[in-house]
Scaffold this motif. Structure first.
Motif, mmCIF file in Angstrom:
data_model
loop_
_atom_site.group_PDB
_atom_site.id
_atom_site.type_symbol
_atom_site.label_atom_id
_atom_site.label_comp_id
_atom_site.label_asym_id
_atom_site.label_seq_id
_atom_site.Cartn_x
_atom_site.Cartn_y
_atom_site.Cartn_z
ATOM 1 N N HIS A 217 3.148 4.753 -10.344
ATOM 2 C CA HIS A 217 2.306 4.035 -9.390
ATOM 3 C C HIS A 217 2.566 2.541 -9.385
ATOM 4 C CE1 HIS A 217 -1.343 2.107 -7.787
ATOM 5 N NE2 HIS A 217 -1.378 3.154 -6.977
ATOM 6 N N GLY A 220 6.470 2.071 -8.959
ATOM 7 C CA GLY A 220 7.166 2.878 -7.965
ATOM 8 C C GLY A 220 8.465 3.438 -8.514
ATOM 9 N N ARG A 253 5.404 5.583 -4.570
ATOM 10 C CA ARG A 253 5.431 4.435 -3.648
ATOM 11 C C ARG A 253 6.545 4.564 -2.613
ATOM 12 N NH1 ARG A 253 6.823 -1.151 -6.460
ATOM 13 N NH2 ARG A 253 8.942 -0.352 -6.183
ATOM 14 N N GLN A 255 8.143 1.878 0.547
ATOM 15 C CA GLN A 255 8.084 0.506 1.029
ATOM 16 C C GLN A 255 9.033 0.323 2.210
ATOM 17 O OE1 GLN A 255 9.411 -1.347 -2.688
ATOM 18 N NE2 GLN A 255 7.413 -2.332 -2.873
#
Length: 310
Positions: A217, A220, A253, A255
């Motif tokens: 978390h 990532g 994650r 992005q």
């Protein structure tokens, strides 16, 4: 989402992240050309796909040359009748600081990562355009190419160059309906296994245990399987409108990396003389200088490993 009837090439897919990408593409229905420099490893990867009902073949050759690139395309067409998807994953490392990096250290990494990506994409895109296939080009970048990393001049140059080429290819291939995107993965691999900071995560992955939440978390940072879903999605018809992007993924994650944009813009009548810069640069620009390299938070005490003994 289904990739049934589609054919893919994944370079550097004998093991690690590349193998995870190839297996996920096959799981979603694509036929896959496996590529590795070691024929035995490539054949083992093919068997891992065939044993679960998938379709795969192998090309054992180092990427970089136009001949290898064409051989990969020819293998897809001869075995599967077409080529729809290319994932350029093959890579090597030759890490050392600038003043110790040899010409061979630099050239080897550039040849495999940058030239290998260029030649393979050129061959694949040429086939897709000539056959009016709305294909998918997926190139593998790195956080090092986005922000730099100590001891990786060659790798940083190659990975930054790959993202730059992807942006250009998105423009050039748009009219043909071919997308081009870069993925910035963060995962446990042979490359990250040597970094002490990630030791607890890599050890957990190797033992088949879940990684600590701090890695998944907060950082990532995850497994190869955590990255492969994005590969399959970008390879699908659902992602037809996604092109020219650099997308980071790892652990829990995902992005979207921004394109480089100016963070400060100033004007001065008559231009910027040395004297004007001496006076104004510290306040206009100096206060907004950008940092370099990745910044990692301190490891929680329970995840720290003792320093190796000298």
């Amino acid at each position: 989402m289904s990739l049934n009837g589609k054919a893919a090439i994944v370079t550097g897919s004998g093991r690690g992240l590349g193998l995870a990408y190839a297996q996920e593409l096959a799981r979603q229905g694509a036929s896959v050309v496996i590529n590795d420099i070691d024929a035995a490893i490539a054949d083992s990867a093919v068997e891992s796909i065939r044993s679960t009902g998938g379709n795969a073949t192998a090309v054992a050759a180092p990427v970089g040359s136009a001949d290898t690139a064409q051989a990969l395309v020819d293998a897809a067409v001869s075995h599967f009748g077409r080529l729809d998807i290319l994932v350029t994953n093959a890579g090597v490392l030759r890490d050392t600081v600038l003043w110790k990096m040899s010409d061979d250290d630099f050239d080897t990494v550039i040849d495999v990562h940058l030239r290998g990506t260029f030649t393979t994409v050129r061959a694949a895109a040429s086939y897709m355009r000539e056959n009016e296939i709305a294909g998918r080009i997926i190139c593998i970048g790195s956080p090092t190419g986005q922000r730099g990393n100590f001891g990786q001049t060659n790798y940083a140059a190659a990975k930054a160059g790959i993202v730059g080429m992807v942006r250009t290819w998105a423009l050039e291939l748009r009219r043909a309906g071919i997308t081009a995107n870069a993925i910035i993965p963060v995962a446990a691999t042979a490359m990250t296994a040597t970094v002490p900071y990630f030791a607890a995560a890599v050890e957990a992955d190797a033992a088949g245990r879940p990684m600590p939440d701090f890695f998944r978390h907060d950082l990532g940072f995850g497994t190869a399987a955590d990255v492969s879903g994005l590969i399959a999605y970008l390879a699908s018809d659902d992602a037809a409108g996604v092109t020219g992007q650099a997308i980071g993924i790892g652990g829990d994650r995902i992005q979207l990396w921004s394109h480089p944009e100016p963070v400060v813009t100033e004007y001065r009548d008559g231009g910027w003389t040395t004297a004007a810069l001496e006076e104004l640069f510290p306040t206009l620009i100096g206060e907004r200088l950008q940092d370099v390299g990745e910044k990692f938070p301190p490891l929680p005490a329970e995840l720290q490993r003792p320093a190796p003994q000298a």
